[in-house]
Design a protein around this motif. Structure first.
Motif, PDB file in Angstrom:
ATOM      1  N   ASP A   1       2.034   2.055  -3.271  1.00  0.00           N
ATOM      2  CA  ASP A   1       0.932   2.582  -4.086  1.00  0.00           C
ATOM      3  C   ASP A   1       0.526   3.996  -3.666  1.00  0.00           C
ATOM      4  O   ASP A   1      -0.448   4.537  -4.178  1.00  0.00           O
ATOM      5  CB  ASP A   1      -0.287   1.654  -4.008  1.00  0.00           C
ATOM      6  CG  ASP A   1      -0.199   0.494  -4.988  1.00  0.00           C
ATOM      7  OD1 ASP A   1       0.703   0.488  -5.843  1.00  0.00           O
ATOM      8  OD2 ASP A   1      -1.043  -0.417  -4.894  1.00  0.00           O
ATOM      9  N   GLY A   2       1.241   4.578  -2.707  1.00  0.00           N
ATOM     10  CA  GLY A   2       1.008   5.969  -2.342  1.00  0.00           C
ATOM     11  C   GLY A   2       0.259   6.214  -1.051  1.00  0.00           C
ATOM     12  O   GLY A   2       0.050   7.356  -0.664  1.00  0.00           O
ATOM     13  N   TYR A   3      -0.154   5.169  -0.358  1.00  0.00           N
ATOM     14  CA  TYR A   3      -0.837   5.361   0.918  1.00  0.00           C
ATOM     15  C   TYR A   3       0.173   5.818   1.966  1.00  0.00           C
ATOM     16  O   TYR A   3       1.287   5.306   2.024  1.00  0.00           O
ATOM     17  CB  TYR A   3      -1.481   4.054   1.398  1.00  0.00           C
ATOM     18  CG  TYR A   3      -2.618   3.571   0.526  1.00  0.00           C
ATOM     19  CD1 TYR A   3      -3.935   3.863   0.856  1.00  0.00           C
ATOM     20  CD2 TYR A   3      -2.377   2.812  -0.611  1.00  0.00           C
ATOM     21  CE1 TYR A   3      -4.980   3.412   0.064  1.00  0.00           C
ATOM     22  CE2 TYR A   3      -3.411   2.359  -1.413  1.00  0.00           C
ATOM     23  CZ  TYR A   3      -4.712   2.661  -1.066  1.00  0.00           C
ATOM     24  OH  TYR A   3      -5.734   2.223  -1.853  1.00  0.00           O
ATOM     25  N   THR A   4      -0.221   6.765   2.808  1.00  0.00           N
ATOM     26  CA  THR A   4       0.655   7.241   3.870  1.00  0.00           C
ATOM     27  C   THR A   4      -0.063   7.361   5.214  1.00  0.00           C
ATOM     28  O   THR A   4       0.588   7.440   6.242  1.00  0.00           O
ATOM     29  CB  THR A   4       1.255   8.628   3.542  1.00  0.00           C
ATOM     30  OG1 THR A   4       0.186   9.566   3.380  1.00  0.00           O
ATOM     31  CG2 THR A   4       2.129   8.579   2.301  1.00  0.00           C
TER      32      THR A   4
ATOM     33  N   ARG B   1      12.048   2.376   0.944  1.00  0.00           N
ATOM     34  CA  ARG B   1      11.921   2.367  -0.521  1.00  0.00           C
ATOM     35  C   ARG B   1      12.783   1.286  -1.156  1.00  0.00           C
ATOM     36  O   ARG B   1      12.454   0.751  -2.209  1.00  0.00           O
ATOM     37  CB  ARG B   1      12.238   3.741  -1.093  1.00  0.00           C
ATOM     38  CG  ARG B   1      11.154   4.787  -0.799  1.00  0.00           C
ATOM     39  CD  ARG B   1      11.387   6.106  -1.536  1.00  0.00           C
ATOM     40  NE  ARG B   1      12.660   6.733  -1.224  1.00  0.00           N
ATOM     41  CZ  ARG B   1      12.895   7.514  -0.169  1.00  0.00           C
ATOM     42  NH1 ARG B   1      11.915   7.773   0.690  1.00  0.00           N
ATOM     43  NH2 ARG B   1      14.074   8.062   0.027  1.00  0.00           N
TER      44      ARG B   1
ATOM     45  N   ASP C   1       0.831  -1.208   0.000  1.00  0.00           N
ATOM     46  CA  ASP C   1       0.000   0.000   0.000  1.00  0.00           C
ATOM     47  C   ASP C   1       0.869   1.263   0.000  1.00  0.00           C
ATOM     48  O   ASP C   1       0.564   2.235  -0.691  1.00  0.00           O
ATOM     49  CB  ASP C   1      -0.932   0.019   1.212  1.00  0.00           C
ATOM     50  CG  ASP C   1      -2.203  -0.787   0.981  1.00  0.00           C
ATOM     51  OD1 ASP C   1      -2.334  -1.423  -0.082  1.00  0.00           O
ATOM     52  OD2 ASP C   1      -3.058  -0.782   1.881  1.00  0.00           O
TER      53      ASP C   1
ATOM     54  N   VAL D   1       5.650   7.683   6.117  1.00  0.00           N
ATOM     55  CA  VAL D   1       6.326   7.890   4.837  1.00  0.00           C
ATOM     56  C   VAL D   1       7.521   6.939   4.762  1.00  0.00           C
ATOM     57  O   VAL D   1       8.304   6.838   5.712  1.00  0.00           O
ATOM     58  CB  VAL D   1       6.802   9.358   4.709  1.00  0.00           C
ATOM     59  CG1 VAL D   1       7.516   9.593   3.400  1.00  0.00           C
ATOM     60  CG2 VAL D   1       5.607  10.305   4.867  1.00  0.00           C
TER      61      VAL D   1
ATOM     62  N   ARG E   1      11.187  -2.057  -2.320  1.00  0.00           N
ATOM     63  CA  ARG E   1      10.293  -2.166  -3.477  1.00  0.00           C
ATOM     64  C   ARG E   1      10.651  -3.326  -4.404  1.00  0.00           C
ATOM     65  O   ARG E   1       9.771  -4.065  -4.829  1.00  0.00           O
ATOM     66  CB  ARG E   1      10.221  -0.869  -4.264  1.00  0.00           C
ATOM     67  CG  ARG E   1       9.122  -0.930  -5.334  1.00  0.00           C
ATOM     68  CD  ARG E   1       8.802   0.429  -5.909  1.00  0.00           C
ATOM     69  NE  ARG E   1       7.577   0.369  -6.676  1.00  0.00           N
ATOM     70  CZ  ARG E   1       7.503  -0.009  -7.951  1.00  0.00           C
ATOM     71  NH1 ARG E   1       8.591  -0.374  -8.603  1.00  0.00           N
ATOM     72  NH2 ARG E   1       6.342  -0.034  -8.571  1.00  0.00           N
TER      73      ARG E   1
END
Length: 173
Positions: free
Chosen positions: A35-38, A88, A32, A82, A91
């Motif tokens: 996919d940009g959820y924070t 990151r 998530d 974040v 990923r």
């Protein structure tokens, strides 16, 4: 979360990594986040996870340096989660797991696919050695004891080539 790593496996990077991010909910939270959820409520709504489970996983990911908790609202104080640079860097692991799962499905049964953001063409990620570009998923690459290996690890990998420090590394392409 209950610790799943045996004491003798603590030096193994695979065991240590699985102990941190290897459970179902943690991987889905990371997915998530990619996919940009924070925000807490976004994770909870999308995953349908209990508050206590989500809070525990996010706390652990913050403590491990995978997420940074930052306030986004002051009255009342609310936080977003974040991904850090370390987070990151996970990923490719998520991409590889999804690709592995999709490779076992008929194309028409896949609910999610990795595509080139510009062309929409489906991607087929592979793990390669950065220095040579060769795939590392075959018999040409093996694990061996590293410089900090204990005697049990050295014994396990006896007879394999000694590790040579390289400037390269492994990456997903």
């Amino acid at each position: 979360m209950v610790e799943k790593i045996r004491p003798e496996d603590r030096e193994c990077p695979l065991s240590a990594t699985l102990g941190l991010v290897g459970d179902w909910w943690t991987l889905l939270i990371l997915h998530d986040a990619f996919d940009g959820y924070t925000r807490y409520d976004q994770f909870q709504e999308n995953l349908g996870v209990s508050s206590s489970l989500l809070a525990g996983r996010l706390k652990r990911l913050v403590e491990a340096g995978i997420f940074q908790r930052r306030p986004y609202q002051s009255k009342p104080v609310r936080y977003e989660y974040v991904l850090t640079e370390l987070g990151r860097s996970l990923r490719p692991v998520i991409v590889a797991l999804a690709a592995w799962g999709n490779a076992r499905l008929a194309p028409e049964t896949r609910s999610m696919v990795l595509v080139d953001a510009e062309t929409g063409v489906e991607a087929e990620p592979v793990l390669v050695d950065r220095a040579t570009g060769r795939r590392v998923d075959g018999p040409d690459f093996v694990f061996t004891a590293g410089p900090a290996a204990s005697k049990p690890f050295r014994d396990r990998y006896a007879g394999r080539p000694a590790a040579v420090q390289a400037e390269s590394g492994v990456h997903i392409t």
